[in-house]
Design an enzyme around this catalytic site. Structure first.
Site, mmCIF file in Angstrom:
data_model
loop_
_atom_site.group_PDB
_atom_site.id
_atom_site.type_symbol
_atom_site.label_atom_id
_atom_site.label_comp_id
_atom_site.label_asym_id
_atom_site.label_seq_id
_atom_site.Cartn_x
_atom_site.Cartn_y
_atom_site.Cartn_z
ATOM 1 N N ARG A 97 31.926 -1.278 1.357
ATOM 2 C CA ARG A 97 33.031 -0.147 0.862
ATOM 3 C C ARG A 97 34.554 -0.699 1.381
ATOM 4 N NH1 ARG A 97 34.007 4.321 -2.101
ATOM 5 N NH2 ARG A 97 34.537 6.386 -0.831
ATOM 6 N N THR A 371 32.632 4.984 -11.371
ATOM 7 C CA THR A 371 31.692 4.233 -10.830
ATOM 8 C C THR A 371 30.490 3.749 -11.620
ATOM 9 O OG1 THR A 371 32.362 5.819 -8.922
ATOM 10 C CG2 THR A 371 30.152 4.707 -8.732
ATOM 11 N N ASN A 391 36.611 3.645 -7.790
ATOM 12 C CA ASN A 391 36.849 5.195 -7.664
ATOM 13 C C ASN A 391 37.450 5.525 -9.039
ATOM 14 O OD1 ASN A 391 36.716 7.627 -6.580
ATOM 15 N ND2 ASN A 391 38.985 7.536 -6.033
ATOM 16 N N GLU A 410 40.625 4.090 -3.788
ATOM 17 C CA GLU A 410 39.589 4.505 -3.044
ATOM 18 C C GLU A 410 40.291 5.441 -1.975
ATOM 19 O OE1 GLU A 410 36.338 4.966 -4.151
ATOM 20 O OE2 GLU A 410 36.742 2.787 -4.414
ATOM 21 N N SER A 442 32.157 8.262 0.831
ATOM 22 C CA SER A 442 31.523 8.392 -0.378
ATOM 23 C C SER A 442 30.592 9.143 -0.916
ATOM 24 C CB SER A 442 31.312 6.768 -0.460
ATOM 25 O OG SER A 442 30.701 6.354 -1.956
HETATM 26 N N1 GLY Z 1 34.660 7.093 -5.445
HETATM 27 C C1 GLY Z 1 33.678 7.764 -5.301
HETATM 28 C C2 GLY Z 1 32.633 7.729 -4.147
HETATM 29 O O1 GLY Z 1 32.671 6.953 -3.536
HETATM 30 O O2 GLY Z 1 31.992 8.702 -4.053
#
Ligand code: GLY
Length: 561
Positions: A97, A371, A391, A410, A442
């Site tokens: 992440r 995504t 994102n 993000e 997320s």
């Molecule tokens: N960027 C969308 C998620 O990680 O949920």
């Protein structure tokens, strides 16, 4: 004698040829890959055929997706990789992440009157968080792969350098985001044809991205997080209003985390851990649903229970979830089956709970949307479920200098303030407040489901709607004795996320009677203007060892997320 030697030689050679072909066929039959783009799937198969394992194939697929589906994921983004190593049953989630840069402050996103600055979290330098994707590729290749990064990245480098034919989906996404790309930094040059969205068939070449991949292949993570590439990333982000420092990149690390594991009606489920809230919501929802007799997954009575379970899980997300390395999250309490039962007991089978009236249950113990998803299983039983993202479509709209790297947005996944929803209309609280070095929550939910029939590997893109997609697919998989992967990716979808308090449904697949039955229970129903998601599943049978794959037919269409 000479003739006999020639015969032996011929025999040996012929046997080798035969065994090569039967091996390749067996590999094809016992391995499967599902991804959002045929060229990415082909990249994975190319690596499997050359003797790579599922982890090598996953590196190849992820890198290829960065090239051929650049609006969804890439080196400028991050994600979660769920791995299962067959040799010893080792399961891990590689958390790649993005992290907030050290110099970030909340004030950067508000004007003098305290109003959120429009698009500050979604466009430009303040939107971008420190990417984790390149570190994940290097880590997975080095720790789990058989091949060097150089070998596994080769297909992606080829696609980037030689170009690939833009498909109708790319053309549609680029048309949808044409203005954004025209106004972005370096994005028109990288992703448009002239200054216009390309038509299907246009050959998109990304030689600069190919060169960056080569630096990564040669230098490992250091080829990306320090030196020429890192300097270009910092310069571009800061020129667009960001506050990155070289140390933000140099100190970036993927984190190996224990995945969330739980059982549901006899099936063993392994899914994403924090900082993805997706796995927590999945475990909580299924924990609540275990209390009820469920019928057809799409039937109105079942849907009511699913919606109510999601409502409660998303309420907990808003109240309690954040990066557990930075804030205390009462995770064990939230995942406790007894807690799920107590929450389920508040579900009225006949009537919707209003989200505003839903009392949050205080947990007693304090403990320390665009995504892409792909699923891989190899002949040896190694498997990968990876959900990767930058994102929103085309991320922050910054291609850094001459690196070809498109940066994520993000930072929008943090909760700026309780009353300011993110792009997925999710609201959050202090646990997901923005802070330097923190990872935003997320919804990504890469998941394995194991039962007597075999193992299912699945996941999807779609922001907050990822959770309901994975949940519905699991319910359907466990409901029907025969394996029908097409049905799992195809079935109509509905979604609830606590706030806004309404059930979203896809525009096709729900009858007026279904809607009336749901509304009669007091739910507000809103039909989305298009279908959502792009689920990718593979299944390997325990009985036969045969693996199969299915991709969501919605992949041909595309919405905002
Ligand atoms: N960027 C969308 C998620 O990680 O949920």
């Amino acid at each position: 004698m000479k003739t006999r030697r020639r015969f032996v030689l011929w025999y040996v050679l012929w046997s080798l040829v035969l065994s090569f072909f039967s091996c390749a066929a067996a590999q094809e039959k016992n391995a499967a890959i599902a991804s959002a783009h045929p060229l990415a799937t082909a990249a994975g198969h190319e690596i499997l055929k050359r003797g790579g394992n599922a982890f090598d194939a996953a590196v190849a697929v992820a890198a290829a997706l960065a090239v051929v589906e650049p609006y969804s994921s890439g080196l400028g983004g991050g994600g979660f990789w769920l791995l299962h190593r067959a040799a010893d049953g080792h399961q891990v989630m590689v958390d790649a992440r993005e992290t907030a840069p050290a110099g970030i402050t909340r004030d950067l996103y508000f004007d003098r009157d305290g109003n959120p600055i429009k698009s500050a979290t979604t466009q430009g330098g303040r939107a971008a968080a420190i990417p984790g994707a390149a570190a994940a590729l290097a880590h997975i290749a080095q720790r789990y792969g058989r091949f060097s990064l150089n070998e596994s990245l080769a297909p992606a480098i080829r696609y980037a350098r030689e170009g690939f034919k833009v498909d109708p989906r790319y053309a549609r996404v680029a048309r949808l985001r044409e203005r954004f790309l025209q106004n972005g930094m370096g994005t028109a040059r990288a992703f448009l044809d002239g200054n216009q969205a390309p038509l299907p068939g246009y050959v998109l070449r990304q030689p600069e991205l190919a060169a960056t991949f080569e630096l990564l292949a040669r230098g490992g993570a250091g080829g990306f997080y320090s030196g020429r590439v890192a300097q270009a990333l910092v310069a571009a982000v800061n020129a667009a209003g960001g506050v990155w420092r070289p140390a933000d990149l140099e100190s970036y690390q993927v984190i190996e985390r224990a995945p969330i594991r739980f059982s549901y009606r006899g099936a063993r489920i392994t899914t994403a851990a924090l900082p993805s809230a997706g796995g927590v919501a999945l475990a909580q929802s299924l924990g609540m649903l275990e209390r009820f007799q469920l019928g057809m997954t799409g039937a109105a009575d079942t849907a009511h229970f699913v919606i109510e379970a999601l409502r409660r899980a998303f309420q907990d997300r808003a109240l309690y979830l954040g990066d557990s390395d930075v804030v205390p999250v009462p995770l064990a309490s939230l995942l406790d089956k007894a807690y799920a039962q107590r929450r389920a007991a508040t579900i009225d089978p006949a009537a919707a709970t209003k989200s505003d009236a839903l009392p949050a249950e205080r947990t007693t113990r304090s403990e320390s949307g665009n995504t892409t998803h792909f699923s891989v299983i190899d002949a040896g039983g190694n498997r990968v479920a990876a959900t990767l993202t930058i994102n929103l479509l085309f991320g922050a709209g910054i291609v850094a200098g001459d690196t070809g790297v498109l940066l994520n947005n993000e930072m929008d996944d943090f909760s700026l303030r309780g009353d300011v929803p993110d792009a997925f209309r999710l609201r959050g609280g202090a646990a997901n407040a923005l802070a330097p070095g923190k990872r935003p929550l997320s919804s990504m939910t890469p998941t394995f489901v194991e039962d007597d029939r075999g193992v299912l590997v699945l996941g999807a893109p779609g922001g907050s709607r990822i959770v309901s997609q994975v949940l519905l697919a699991i319910l359907e998989y466990l409901r029907v004795p025969q394996i029908d992967l097409r049905r799992l990716v195809d079935m109509p979808r509905y979604h609830h996320q606590y706030w806004p308090d309404r059930v979203e449904i896809e525009p096709e697949g729900f009858t007026p009677e279904w809607r009336a039955a749901i509304e009669a229970k007091g739910h507000a129903v809103q039909t989305a203007n298009r279908k959502w998601g792009n689920m990718q599943v593979v299944f390997k049978s325990k009985q036969t060892g045969i693996a199969e794959a299915a991709s969501d037919p919605r992949g041909a269409d595309v919405g905002w997320y």
